[in-house]
Design an enzyme around this catalytic site. Structure first.
Site, PDB file in Angstrom:
ATOM      1  N   GLY A 168       0.836  -1.206   0.000  1.00  0.00           N
ATOM      2  CA  GLY A 168       0.000   0.000   0.000  1.00  0.00           C
ATOM      3  C   GLY A 168       0.865   1.248   0.000  1.00  0.00           C
ATOM      4  N   ASN A 169       0.281   2.376   0.293  1.00  0.00           N
ATOM      5  CA  ASN A 169       1.067   3.609   0.406  1.00  0.00           C
ATOM      6  C   ASN A 169       0.420   4.516   1.449  1.00  0.00           C
ATOM      7  OD1 ASN A 169      -0.835   5.531  -0.950  1.00  0.00           O
ATOM      8  ND2 ASN A 169      -0.519   4.105  -2.643  1.00  0.00           N
ATOM      9  N   HIS A 170       1.075   5.651   1.709  1.00  0.00           N
ATOM     10  CA  HIS A 170       0.660   6.501   2.838  1.00  0.00           C
ATOM     11  C   HIS A 170      -0.439   7.509   2.499  1.00  0.00           C
ATOM     12  CE1 HIS A 170       3.516   4.972   5.642  1.00  0.00           C
ATOM     13  NE2 HIS A 170       4.538   5.236   4.848  1.00  0.00           N
TER      14      HIS A 170
END
Ligand code: CTP
Length: 403
Positions: free
Chosen positions: A212-214
């Site tokens: 995923g990412n932030h």
């Protein structure tokens, strides 16, 4: 939530018996979330007391240019009142006041405020049936509407004189809904649909892990709110986030992976007027998703990734009437890279965030953006809250689609 929420409503009360209904009117405006100030003609105080209205509106009520009873008389600034107002509602509007409004007379604070106000002015006439029918009253209606004022027509019914006919001020509930509908009808994105993507995507590795990412999703959710506030029907397709939104014009479609986001976007794209893709979509996804949890059998683990579909580029490829907006997060050669992206993906507008700017990007509450359009116009903005950036973006889009 009412469209009046947060709006500054200035209520002007003139000397008709219907003035007694303005207590309810103030309460309804307050209930809708509006801030209310009241200005009265001196004679209207015979019909309802300023104390009632100041208590309900939670603001002082003014009826003269100075607080004359006071030793330190204070100037009640009609210009300030006029500028404070987002809308000015004159209810009840008597034949006398309307005639003065039609002719620019300025013999009391309400009239001076009317002449100073730059906001939309609504007026709700109230008088006896013969006065209502009189040619000079009709001439006032015509003059006032020709100046751009908006009439909330009187209704028919029993009048204070005991006669029955046209001239009753519209009921407070009807005045509020008339104004709400009028504002909604005039919103620049009324009847248009905006598709928005927001948040990160999660690409499954196995049943319990993902890449995923932030991205917080904040920017996309603020864009959804700003679009709905301009009257648009919003389809918000969002990856997993902690954001919440509740608005009658916003339909939230939760997705997890880039592939799901791609499919949902294409379900709706054909019929939308504007598409704004602010999601931080994974560029790669595991080639194979393990059906069981991967065990730590060795010191290293190699995952094979494949490219996800570029949703934005696919919309550019099939674009017809849609106004297409993408985001670019760049670290160097920002303008050049963003412009290339705009052209390559056949966008109308790109929003550039530079990671070199403090406060810009993914996680925080602020952003610093530059808009570049397909005619090479570049507009750079200061660091702002994401809510303010969303409003700037929507204003820019409205300018383009109405140009
Ligand atoms: N985007 C998309 N689908 C993807 C990847 C990105 O719709 N699979 C959209 C994003 O929502 C954003 C824009 O494309 O509007 C970002 O473009 P992209 O080329 O992915 O920019 P970067 O992620 O900055 O790409 P690069 O790493 O190539 O600079």
């Amino acid at each position: 939530m009412s469209i009046l929420s947060g709006k500054h409503v200035l209520l002007g009360i003139t000397a008709g018996i219907a003035a007694y209904k303005t207590a309810s009117l103030v309460r309804l405006f307050i209930k809708s979330g509006a801030k209310v100030k009241v200005v009265m003609t001196p004679a209207s105080k015979d019909f309802i007391t300023p104390l009632t209205l100041s208590t309900l509106s939670k603001n002082p009520v003014h009826s003269s240019f100075t607080n004359e009873d006071d030793d330190d008389a204070v100037w009640n600034n009609h210009v300030e009142l006029g500028l404070w107002a987002d809308l000015f509602v004159i209810a009840p509007a008597t034949a006398n006041t309307m005639s003065k409004m039609a002719n620019g007379a300025s013999d009391n604070l309400l009239m001076a405020t009317y002449l100073s106000a730059k906001c939309p002015v609504y007026f709700a006439p109230a008088m006896d049936l013969d006065m209502y029918k009189h040619a000079s009253t009709k001439a006032s209606f015509d003059a006032l509407t020709s100046f751009g004022n908006i009439m909330i027509p009187a209704t028919s019914g029993e009048l204070a004189s005991g006669l029955v006919g046209e001239g009753r001020m519209a009921e407070p509930e009807d005045i509020v809904s008339f104004i709400e509908n009028d504002i909604l009808d005039k919103l620049p994105l009324k009847g248009k649909t905006v598709l928005i993507t927001a948040g990160p995507t999660y690409e499954a590795i196995d049943p319990v892990r993902f890449i995923g990412n932030h991205s917080s999703g904040k920017m996309g959710f603020e864009i959804a709110k700003a679009s709905a506030n301009l009257g648009a029907q919003v389809i918000l397709i969002t990856g997993p986030t902690h954001q919440h939104i509740s608005h009658s014009l916003i339909q939230v479609i939760p997705v997890t992976s880039a592939d799901e986001m791609y499919n949902e976007v294409h379900n709706y794209y054909k019929d939308v007027t504007i598409a704004i893709l602010s999601a931080a979509v994974a560029d790669f996804t595991p080639k194979d998703v393990a059906l069981q949890k991967i065990k730590k059998k060795s010191d290293t683990l190699t995952l094979e990734l494949t490219r996800t579909k570029d949703i934005l580029a696919s919309l550019g490829d099939t674009k017809k009437h849609q106004f297409l907006v993408g985001f670019a997060l760049e670290t160097n050669n920002e303008l050049e890279n963003a412009t290339q992206k705009l052209k390559k993906k056949n966008l109308n507008l790109i929003v550039l965030n530079s990671l070199q700017d403090k406060g810009a990007g993914f996680k925080g509450d602020t952003n610093k953006v530059t808009f570049i359009d397909n005619k090479n116009s570049v507009k750079e903005f200061q660091l702002k809250s994401k809510a303010a950036v969303a409003v700037d973006l929507l204003n820019e889009i409205v300018k383009h689609i109405h140009a």
